[in-house]
Design an enzyme around this catalytic site. Sequence first.
Site, PDB file in Angstrom:
ATOM      1  N   SER A  38       0.827  -1.207   0.000  1.00 14.05           N
ATOM      2  CA  SER A  38       0.000   0.000   0.000  1.00 14.05           C
ATOM      3  C   SER A  38       0.864   1.262   0.000  1.00 14.05           C
ATOM      4  O   SER A  38       1.641   1.473  -0.918  1.00 14.05           O
ATOM      5  CB  SER A  38      -0.955  -0.056   1.192  1.00 14.05           C
ATOM      6  OG  SER A  38      -2.033   0.839   1.016  1.00 14.05           O
ATOM      7  N   ASP A 183      -5.872  -3.967  -2.318  1.00 13.04           N
ATOM      8  CA  ASP A 183      -4.791  -3.575  -1.407  1.00 13.04           C
ATOM      9  C   ASP A 183      -4.123  -4.785  -0.749  1.00 13.04           C
ATOM     10  O   ASP A 183      -4.782  -5.658  -0.199  1.00 13.04           O
ATOM     11  CB  ASP A 183      -5.392  -2.665  -0.328  1.00 13.04           C
ATOM     12  CG  ASP A 183      -4.343  -1.905   0.457  1.00 13.04           C
ATOM     13  OD1 ASP A 183      -3.461  -2.561   1.036  1.00 13.04           O
ATOM     14  OD2 ASP A 183      -4.419  -0.667   0.508  1.00 13.04           O
TER      15      ASP A 183
END
Length: 293
Positions: A38, A183
Site C-alpha cells: 500500500s 490492497d
Amino acid sequence: MYVDGVFSGGGVKGFAFIGACEVLERRGIRFKRVAGTSAGAILAAFLAAGYTSQEIFQELNTLDLKDMLDEPRFQSPISILKWIPIYWRLGLYKGDALEGWVKDRLKKKGIFTFSDLSPGKLRLIASDLTNGRLVVLPDDLRNYHIHPQTFSVAKAVRMSCSLPFFFEPVRIKTKKGKAIIVDGGVLSNFPMWLFDQSQVKLKRPVIGIKLSANEKDQEPRKIENALKLFEALFVTMKDAHDARYISGMNKKNIIFIPTEGIMASEFSLTEEKKEALLQLGREQAEKFLKGWS
C-alpha cells in the site's frame, strides 16, 4: 552500508517514512532491495527507482492529495447516490489518477516496467480476492500468464494501494475470467516475511519501518458495538498474518512509528500534520539507531 528495507501500509501517514529514511541516509544507510504494501509500496517503488528521501518529499509535498480522488464514472447531485459506484464498480474512486501520478514520477528516473529494475530489487504485495490468495509482485504474475518483467511498476503500485471500497480494484484477465486485485494490506500489511531470516541466509541486514506502535505499547481494543467489532475484525485480519513474523528476534530490526492519531485516508492532511509525521519518523529512526547494530 547496504540493507534491505520493508515498508508497511498506512495511507497518507506514509509521510513518516520520509523522515525515517532521511535519518538513515544521513547515517550512510542505503537500500539494496525493498518491499512494501500500500503506502509502503509507493515509498519502496520510489526508492527502487533511485529517489532520495528529499526528492520523495518534494514530489509528495507538491501533490494535492485530493487530486488522487478521481471522480467516479457515475455522478449525481443527490449525495447519497454517490455510493452507487461502489455497488457496480466496487470502489468510490477510480484509482487512475494515483496510477498516473506514480507513473509520471517513475518516468523521471527512467522506470517503466520491472525490466528497468535489477531482479529482486522491488517486491510489492497485493491481494487476489477472486482466488483467495496473496500476490507478490512481480513474481506471482506468472500465475496470471503475465511475464513479470514486462509489467508496469506503476500498475503494480496501484494494485497494492487499491483500498477496498475506496479505490476500484484492478482487474486482471485470466483463463477463468477476471481476478479482482485489491490492497495488499488485506492479507499482509507489513511483509517482513519476504526477507525471513529463518528461510534465507541474509546477504545484508534487514530494516523494516512499520506505521504503528510496537505491539507491547498498544492498548487493547474496546469493542462496544457492531462498528467497533467490524473495525477490530479488519485490523486483526490485516495484521495477524504478519505478527507471526515479528518475533523477539527481528523486532530489533523494526522502526515502529506510532501514527494512530491520523487516519490513513485523511487526504486533506494539513502542512502541520505533514511536518509532525516527518518529525515523528525522524525521532523514531534516531531512537532505533541508538540500539541497532
